[in-house]
Design a protein around this motif. Structure first.
Motif, PDB file in Angstrom:
ATOM      1  N   PRO A 193      33.502  42.572  38.617  1.00 20.22           N
ATOM      2  CA  PRO A 193      32.852  42.198  39.883  1.00 20.22           C
ATOM      3  C   PRO A 193      33.816  41.541  40.874  1.00 20.22           C
ATOM      4  O   PRO A 193      34.906  41.100  40.517  1.00 20.22           O
ATOM      5  N   ASP A 194      33.359  41.441  42.124  1.00 21.04           N
ATOM      6  CA  ASP A 194      34.191  40.900  43.205  1.00 21.04           C
ATOM      7  C   ASP A 194      34.573  39.437  43.031  1.00 21.04           C
ATOM      8  O   ASP A 194      35.549  38.985  43.640  1.00 21.04           O
ATOM      9  N   ASN A 195      33.835  38.671  42.239  1.00 25.14           N
ATOM     10  CA  ASN A 195      34.196  37.266  42.061  1.00 25.14           C
ATOM     11  C   ASN A 195      35.296  37.081  41.003  1.00 25.14           C
ATOM     12  O   ASN A 195      35.714  35.970  40.723  1.00 25.14           O
ATOM     13  N   ARG A 243      36.993  47.517  37.309  1.00 27.30           N
ATOM     14  CA  ARG A 243      35.537  47.609  37.359  1.00 27.30           C
ATOM     15  C   ARG A 243      34.861  46.227  37.324  1.00 27.30           C
ATOM     16  O   ARG A 243      33.648  46.128  37.385  1.00 27.30           O
ATOM     17  N   GLU A 271      32.638  39.133  31.330  1.00 22.37           N
ATOM     18  CA  GLU A 271      31.812  39.515  32.476  1.00 22.37           C
ATOM     19  C   GLU A 271      30.376  39.012  32.301  1.00 22.37           C
ATOM     20  O   GLU A 271      29.773  38.491  33.245  1.00 22.37           O
ATOM     21  N   LYS A 273      28.577  35.935  34.626  1.00 27.70           N
ATOM     22  CA  LYS A 273      27.505  36.349  35.543  1.00 27.70           C
ATOM     23  C   LYS A 273      26.556  35.180  35.827  1.00 27.70           C
ATOM     24  O   LYS A 273      25.923  34.639  34.942  1.00 27.70           O
TER      25      LYS A 273
END
Length: 168
Positions: free
Chosen positions: A156-158, A154, A121, A125
């Motif tokens: 992220p949307d990407n 949990r 993650e 980013k």
């Protein structure tokens, strides 16, 4: 996080540096210094990207500080690489190994899956428009889906998490 069913590799018919292709992996190198990629999505990736096992193996050989002792399911003492996430661009494709196992013969430790996902993650980013991975640790890793699902939900949307069947 977005859920998908089907073959994740259909999203990667053309190489892309903005879409990160992530496969689950272990920390073992063969005697010829190749990352062991003998089952599951790792095997499929190795078939689609010939010699990628050597490419990842060379990256790990350059990082001896990542060597850590481990015990196989047969109680053999071994040294494996603990890296969490190993990434780069291979033949034009942004690709990453998400470590879900220390040794290929042992189940995935939930804590390693959790740590590796946190690293992924952070690495992703701002660097990738999309991140595609299969559900980590539940196939050959033998973790219950109920333990892993909260970790990926949990994200992220990407992040696009794939399953070949309706598992979540």
């Amino acid at each position: 996080m977005q859920r998908h069913y089907g073959n994740m590799l259909n999203e990667f018919t053309l190489p892309s540096k903005s879409k990160l292709l992530v496969f689950t992996a272990n920390g073992v190198l063969t005697n010829s210094h190749k990352l062991v990629m003998g089952a599951g999505i790792a095997k499929t990736i190795k078939e689609q990207y010939p010699d990628i096992d050597s490419w990842f193996g060379k990256a790990l050989l350059g990082s001896p500080r990542l060597l850590t002792p481990a015990v196989t399911k047969h109680n053999e003492d071994v040294y494996v690489y603990k890296y969490g996430v190993l990434r780069g661009v291979y033949k034009g494709q942004a690709i990453a190994a998400l470590q879900t196992k220390l040794h290929f013969s042992t189940p995935s430790p939930l804590e390693l899956v959790k740590q590796s996902l946190l690293i992924l993650e952070q690495v992703a980013k701002g660097n990738y428009e999309e991140v595609h991975l299969t559900m980590p640790g539940v196939g050959y890793g033998k973790l219950p889906l109920s333990d892993v699902l909260p970790l990926v939900e949990r994200l992220p949307d990407n992040f696009h998490v794939w399953s070949k069947r309706d598992m979540f």
